[in-house]
Design a protein around this motif. Sequence first.
Motif, PDB file in Angstrom:
ATOM      1  N   LYS A 156       0.842  -1.158   0.030  1.00 52.93           N
ATOM      2  CA  LYS A 156      -0.019   0.068  -0.112  1.00 52.93           C
ATOM      3  C   LYS A 156       0.819   1.135  -0.014  1.00 52.93           C
ATOM      4  O   LYS A 156       0.630   2.442  -0.789  1.00 52.93           O
ATOM      5  CB  LYS A 156      -0.923   0.125   1.222  1.00 52.93           C
ATOM      6  CG  LYS A 156      -1.904   1.125   1.117  1.00 52.93           C
ATOM      7  CD  LYS A 156      -2.908   0.961   2.573  1.00 52.93           C
ATOM      8  CE  LYS A 156      -3.950   2.088   2.233  1.00 52.93           C
ATOM      9  NZ  LYS A 156      -4.885   2.071   3.567  1.00 52.93           N
ATOM     10  N   GLU A 157       1.880   1.311   0.933  1.00 48.60           N
ATOM     11  CA  GLU A 157       2.813   2.451   0.852  1.00 48.60           C
ATOM     12  C   GLU A 157       3.528   2.642  -0.478  1.00 48.60           C
ATOM     13  O   GLU A 157       3.756   3.747  -0.766  1.00 48.60           O
ATOM     14  CB  GLU A 157       3.799   2.305   1.977  1.00 48.60           C
ATOM     15  CG  GLU A 157       3.298   2.387   3.414  1.00 48.60           C
ATOM     16  CD  GLU A 157       4.343   2.151   4.376  1.00 48.60           C
ATOM     17  OE1 GLU A 157       3.836   2.116   5.507  1.00 48.60           O
ATOM     18  OE2 GLU A 157       5.541   2.116   4.269  1.00 48.60           O
ATOM     19  N   LEU A 158       3.930   1.429  -0.951  1.00 50.28           N
ATOM     20  CA  LEU A 158       4.718   1.362  -2.395  1.00 50.28           C
ATOM     21  C   LEU A 158       3.756   2.078  -3.116  1.00 50.28           C
ATOM     22  O   LEU A 158       4.155   2.829  -4.221  1.00 50.28           O
ATOM     23  CB  LEU A 158       5.084   0.008  -2.819  1.00 50.28           C
ATOM     24  CG  LEU A 158       5.906  -0.015  -3.999  1.00 50.28           C
ATOM     25  CD1 LEU A 158       7.235   0.978  -3.994  1.00 50.28           C
ATOM     26  CD2 LEU A 158       6.063  -1.416  -4.429  1.00 50.28           C
ATOM     27  N   LEU A 159       2.603   1.565  -3.451  1.00 50.74           N
ATOM     28  CA  LEU A 159       1.578   2.022  -4.401  1.00 50.74           C
ATOM     29  C   LEU A 159       1.476   3.537  -4.209  1.00 50.74           C
ATOM     30  O   LEU A 159       1.109   4.533  -5.289  1.00 50.74           O
ATOM     31  CB  LEU A 159       0.117   1.385  -4.428  1.00 50.74           C
ATOM     32  CG  LEU A 159       0.098   0.005  -4.976  1.00 50.74           C
ATOM     33  CD1 LEU A 159      -1.200  -0.717  -4.760  1.00 50.74           C
ATOM     34  CD2 LEU A 159       0.432   0.149  -6.261  1.00 50.74           C
ATOM     35  N   ALA A 160       1.102   4.351  -2.973  1.00 54.77           N
ATOM     36  CA  ALA A 160       1.129   5.589  -2.834  1.00 54.77           C
ATOM     37  C   ALA A 160       2.596   6.296  -3.250  1.00 54.77           C
ATOM     38  O   ALA A 160       2.161   7.441  -3.779  1.00 54.77           O
ATOM     39  CB  ALA A 160       1.160   5.784  -1.195  1.00 54.77           C
TER      40      ALA A 160
END
Length: 285
Positions: free
Chosen positions: A19-23
């Motif tokens: 999720k953080e990577l996608l952000a």
Amino acid sequence: MNTKKGLNVEDFQNVDSNKELLAIIEDKSQLYNKVIKTLSYTEELRLLQIELVKLQRWISKENKRVAVVFEGRDAAGKGGNIRRFMEHLNPRSSRLVALNKPTEVEKGQWYFQRYIKELPNPGEIVFFDRSWYNRAVVEPVMGFCTENQYKEFLVQVPEFEHMMYEDGLIIIKFWLSITKDEQLRRFEERKENPLKRWKFSPVDKQGQILWDKYTHYKAEMFSKTHTSYSPWMMVKTNDKKVARLEAMRHVISQFDYDGKEEAKTTLTPDPNVVMRFYRSNSNVD
């Protein structure tokens, strides 16, 4: 010093979850939105094509006759729409009709005669890439018919379509709307792309020059041929992919076929993209 905000090793080291990577990707990658949009389009197209296959089976089983007419200015996306509609349909019970200019024999026939033989048989769906409505807009604009032939057509076409309606033939009429600037952009793209150059014809060259004349005849066509039994549906096509999906949704929404309730996507078209023609409308083109 490189000031571009690209992804680097630290970005990957500092994330604790997908999720953080996608952000981070969403924040930094210029391609992210385009990729997401393409993936979404591809999936929606797949789901709607599944529904079209189910619809075709029902049309065949029930011996329905369905004609889908695509009209619009040059480069509005008629061919692209039809290709996506037909991509996974059974060719034994679906056809494309894209007639060339009439022969000398056909010129001496009743105008509608060469289109009548192309109408769908029981259990068949037929897609018209332009239709008898050539005489409503293209022919008078380009001088391919006489004034009397044009006026006679406008009187006869509502009766022609009413006879088909009374006989149970289902007609869906699309007008694909495009802005003048977008049409010019697509023309330029066709000329520059060797794979699309064949699409650019002498008639296309006049599309921009005769824009206002096309607008006049288009308005006359709507006022004379939009009826309760054979209405015109307007499709905004500046975004070609959205237009394809919403046109599919409209066709699917017109039928109560087997398995429709199992659809895995919405089958109701966006009213901001596909809309019924109204005489008070201010249309895109």
